[in-house]
Design a protein around this motif. Structure first.
Motif, PDB file in Angstrom:
ATOM      1  N   THR A  69       0.844  -1.193   0.000  1.00  0.00           N
ATOM      2  CA  THR A  69       0.000   0.000   0.000  1.00  0.00           C
ATOM      3  C   THR A  69       0.878   1.240   0.000  1.00  0.00           C
ATOM      4  O   THR A  69       1.727   1.401   0.879  1.00  0.00           O
ATOM      5  CB  THR A  69      -0.916   0.029   1.237  1.00  0.00           C
ATOM      6  N   ILE A  70       0.657   2.100  -0.975  1.00  0.00           N
ATOM      7  CA  ILE A  70       1.401   3.358  -1.036  1.00  0.00           C
ATOM      8  C   ILE A  70       0.514   4.473  -0.496  1.00  0.00           C
ATOM      9  O   ILE A  70      -0.704   4.479  -0.720  1.00  0.00           O
ATOM     10  CB  ILE A  70       1.865   3.668  -2.478  1.00  0.00           C
ATOM     11  N   SER A  71       1.114   5.379   0.230  1.00  0.00           N
ATOM     12  CA  SER A  71       0.384   6.522   0.768  1.00  0.00           C
ATOM     13  C   SER A  71       1.333   7.715   0.849  1.00  0.00           C
ATOM     14  O   SER A  71       2.552   7.555   0.703  1.00  0.00           O
ATOM     15  CB  SER A  71      -0.203   6.205   2.151  1.00  0.00           C
ATOM     16  N   ARG A  72       0.765   8.888   1.045  1.00  0.00           N
ATOM     17  CA  ARG A  72       1.602  10.071   1.137  1.00  0.00           C
ATOM     18  C   ARG A  72       1.060  11.013   2.194  1.00  0.00           C
ATOM     19  O   ARG A  72      -0.148  11.043   2.453  1.00  0.00           O
ATOM     20  CB  ARG A  72       1.708  10.785  -0.211  1.00  0.00           C
ATOM     21  N   ASP A  73       1.959  11.762   2.786  1.00  0.00           N
ATOM     22  CA  ASP A  73       1.608  12.805   3.737  1.00  0.00           C
ATOM     23  C   ASP A  73       2.084  14.109   3.114  1.00  0.00           C
ATOM     24  O   ASP A  73       3.281  14.411   3.121  1.00  0.00           O
ATOM     25  CB  ASP A  73       2.292  12.541   5.073  1.00  0.00           C
ATOM     26  N   ASN A  74       1.154  14.859   2.569  1.00  0.00           N
ATOM     27  CA  ASN A  74       1.521  16.070   1.842  1.00  0.00           C
ATOM     28  C   ASN A  74       2.166  17.108   2.754  1.00  0.00           C
ATOM     29  O   ASN A  74       3.066  17.836   2.337  1.00  0.00           O
ATOM     30  CB  ASN A  74       0.294  16.672   1.158  1.00  0.00           C
ATOM     31  N   ALA A  75       1.720  17.170   3.989  1.00  0.00           N
ATOM     32  CA  ALA A  75       2.273  18.155   4.923  1.00  0.00           C
ATOM     33  C   ALA A  75       3.735  17.871   5.227  1.00  0.00           C
ATOM     34  O   ALA A  75       4.508  18.784   5.532  1.00  0.00           O
ATOM     35  CB  ALA A  75       1.453  18.174   6.203  1.00  0.00           C
ATOM     36  N   LYS A  76       4.099  16.591   5.152  1.00  0.00           N
ATOM     37  CA  LYS A  76       5.476  16.195   5.469  1.00  0.00           C
ATOM     38  C   LYS A  76       6.301  15.898   4.222  1.00  0.00           C
ATOM     39  O   LYS A  76       7.451  15.486   4.328  1.00  0.00           O
ATOM     40  CB  LYS A  76       5.473  14.972   6.384  1.00  0.00           C
ATOM     41  N   ASN A  77       5.700  16.066   3.044  1.00  0.00           N
ATOM     42  CA  ASN A  77       6.392  15.749   1.787  1.00  0.00           C
ATOM     43  C   ASN A  77       6.976  14.347   1.816  1.00  0.00           C
ATOM     44  O   ASN A  77       8.113  14.110   1.394  1.00  0.00           O
ATOM     45  CB  ASN A  77       7.507  16.769   1.505  1.00  0.00           C
ATOM     46  N   THR A  78       6.182  13.422   2.305  1.00  0.00           N
ATOM     47  CA  THR A  78       6.654  12.061   2.540  1.00  0.00           C
ATOM     48  C   THR A  78       5.753  11.055   1.841  1.00  0.00           C
ATOM     49  O   THR A  78       4.529  11.203   1.849  1.00  0.00           O
ATOM     50  CB  THR A  78       6.701  11.762   4.044  1.00  0.00           C
ATOM     51  N   VAL A  79       6.386  10.051   1.277  1.00  0.00           N
ATOM     52  CA  VAL A  79       5.658   8.931   0.691  1.00  0.00           C
ATOM     53  C   VAL A  79       6.057   7.663   1.451  1.00  0.00           C
ATOM     54  O   VAL A  79       7.198   7.512   1.869  1.00  0.00           O
ATOM     55  CB  VAL A  79       5.958   8.788  -0.820  1.00  0.00           C
ATOM     56  N   TYR A  80       5.071   6.799   1.646  1.00  0.00           N
ATOM     57  CA  TYR A  80       5.276   5.556   2.377  1.00  0.00           C
ATOM     58  C   TYR A  80       4.927   4.376   1.482  1.00  0.00           C
ATOM     59  O   TYR A  80       4.077   4.473   0.599  1.00  0.00           O
ATOM     60  CB  TYR A  80       4.394   5.503   3.621  1.00  0.00           C
ATOM     61  N   LEU A  81       5.564   3.246   1.758  1.00  0.00           N
ATOM     62  CA  LEU A  81       5.194   2.005   1.107  1.00  0.00           C
ATOM     63  C   LEU A  81       5.093   0.935   2.192  1.00  0.00           C
ATOM     64  O   LEU A  81       6.112   0.516   2.743  1.00  0.00           O
ATOM     65  CB  LEU A  81       6.198   1.599   0.034  1.00  0.00           C
ATOM     66  N   GLN A  82       3.870   0.567   2.511  1.00  0.00           N
ATOM     67  CA  GLN A  82       3.648  -0.510   3.468  1.00  0.00           C
ATOM     68  C   GLN A  82       3.650  -1.819   2.707  1.00  0.00           C
ATOM     69  O   GLN A  82       2.843  -2.009   1.792  1.00  0.00           O
ATOM     70  CB  GLN A  82       2.304  -0.309   4.179  1.00  0.00           C
ATOM     71  N   MET A  83       4.557  -2.693   3.078  1.00  0.00           N
ATOM     72  CA  MET A  83       4.717  -3.962   2.370  1.00  0.00           C
ATOM     73  C   MET A  83       4.378  -5.097   3.322  1.00  0.00           C
ATOM     74  O   MET A  83       5.062  -5.290   4.336  1.00  0.00           O
ATOM     75  CB  MET A  83       6.156  -4.097   1.860  1.00  0.00           C
ATOM     76  N   ASN A  84       3.326  -5.815   3.006  1.00  0.00           N
ATOM     77  CA  ASN A  84       2.892  -6.952   3.814  1.00  0.00           C
ATOM     78  C   ASN A  84       3.023  -8.242   3.019  1.00  0.00           C
ATOM     79  O   ASN A  84       3.149  -8.226   1.794  1.00  0.00           O
ATOM     80  CB  ASN A  84       1.443  -6.754   4.251  1.00  0.00           C
TER      81      ASN A  84
END
Length: 118
Positions: free
Chosen positions: A67-82
């Protein structure tokens, strides 16, 4: 502009990891953010991408597990890998396309190693 990726490591098959990538520097916005991966002896391939409207796209091989997600306030992208599999072993690179004065530009992060043992 700098991209700082983190979160890689060694995990057993079936385990989980979360990657993070922070963009810093001078830009006015982020068009899209994504994660690519490159396994030994293979070409770099897209794993997941998320655009400014929140629309996501995944490689068929990771659908339902990543699952990819982003936090625009933190200019951050995440990739949750299960449910990680040995074939997910690769160097993972974050990739961003940024709004800058006059032109949009793309940048690569430094890569973070993900190793999944069987």
């Amino acid at each position: 502009v700098q991209l700082q990726a983190s979160g890689g490591g060694l995990v057993q098959a079936g385990g989980s990891l979360r990657l993070s990538c922070v963009a810093s520097g001078s830009f006015s916005g982020i068009n899209y953010m994504g994660w690519y991966r490159q396994a030994p002896g293979k070409q770099r391939e897209l794993a997941a991408i998320i655009v400014s409207g929140g629309i996501t796209n995944y490689a068929d091989s990771v659908k339902g597990r990543f699952t990819i997600s982003r936090d625009n306030a933190k200019n951050t992208v995440y990739l949750q890998m299960n449910s990680l599999k040995p074939e997910d072993t690769a160097v993972y690179y974050c990739y961003v396309n940024l709004k800058m004065t006059g032109i949009d530009r793309s940048y690569w992060g430094q890569g973070t190693q993900v190793t999944v043992s069987s």
